[in-house]
Design an enzyme around this catalytic site. Sequence first.
Site, short mmCIF file in Angstrom:
data_model
loop_
_atom_site.label_atom_id
_atom_site.label_comp_id
_atom_site.label_asym_id
_atom_site.label_seq_id
_atom_site.Cartn_x
_atom_site.Cartn_y
_atom_site.Cartn_z
CB THR A 21 -0.94 0.00 1.22
OG1 THR A 21 -1.78 -1.16 1.15
CG2 THR A 21 -1.83 1.24 1.25
CB SER A 68 2.38 -8.02 1.70
OG SER A 68 1.34 -7.67 2.58
CB SER A 69 -2.74 -10.38 0.45
OG SER A 69 -2.96 -9.98 -0.89
CB THR A 101 -0.02 -3.73 6.65
OG1 THR A 101 -1.23 -3.58 5.90
CG2 THR A 101 0.70 -2.40 6.73
CG ASP A 102 -3.03 -7.57 3.55
OD1 ASP A 102 -3.37 -6.66 4.33
OD2 ASP A 102 -3.67 -7.85 2.52
#
Length: 350
Positions: A21, A68-69, A101-102
């Site tokens: 993000t 990052s997911s 951040t995931d």
Amino acid sequence: MNSAETSTDVPHVVICTTGGTITASTATDGAVVAGDSDAVTEAMLDELRAVLPGGVRVSARPVLDGDSSTFGPAEWDLLVAAVTDVLADPSVTGVVISHGTDSLEESAIALDLHHSDPRPVALTGAQLPADHPEADGPANLLDAVLLAADPVSRGLGVLVVLGRAILQARGVRKWHTTDPVAFARNSPEQPVEDLPPELERPVLDGRARFADVRVDVVACPPGSDAAALRACVDAGARGLVLEGSGSGNLPPLVADAVAELTDDRPDIVVVAGTRVPRGEATATYGGRGGGAELASRGVVPAGYLRSGQARVLLAALLSVAEAGVTASDDERAATATAVRRQWSRYHLYS
């Protein structure tokens, strides 16, 4: 990661970029999507250089570029290799990783388990995209760079820096989907005066290869059966992290399947965690599915780690322990026993 002696006369922080993000933008339909990460990173570097104290030098190294997911074991391997390579340069003072951040909590512990170098590694990211009028990425990146350049950060291992919070890697987890302070750390509640001057932070005895070991997380809510657990075993899992309730208790049907599994497949390591956000998963309760009953069968309580980080640690321990081991049942069972014994040493700072 090496332990090179470094000079801090001219701080040099290398920013390893992975997308997320912090470099994303908003499409016309309102969806946040990956943008031109290289261009956004260059713009952020220009902003950083304009506000950093004189003498702090920053440079960027692209490592990944994605949400990052989508990251998993292969990406953890790549990040460990990239940071190791960056720290091979003794002129580097510290490393910052800009990350979505995931799955930041998984990457953080994967890196921390390998990080014996005193130089800091700081992971940061953003909750708002780069084109948002209140974008938090630039401030988070500045905080992370200042932390990585500061000698006071040496010896603390891998740190997570977001929303003005600074957290050590083990036990950290994303606690809010949108709040700027996106992460919290689940750890023992000790009075400040009782904390040792230097926390013991054991690292692995060798290099883990996360992509070579399958470890699955299985949600085990009240009333669930063992269908998912058995499917993971059939798919070749070498380890299982079971997310139970309370202090690490499992539903009766799952507990029955675990009892069978520990008898029939001693080469598979089972860790029992909890869906509860805070506190420790322990071998406390007796009875069918209770943590104490599970522990008597060789199931390992997850302690203060939640399922994401427990999965990474279990994969790391299995990978290192199985290096050079053949596929024989006896050797794999012996390896699994060794991993069970090692767990409590690594799962959180002692």
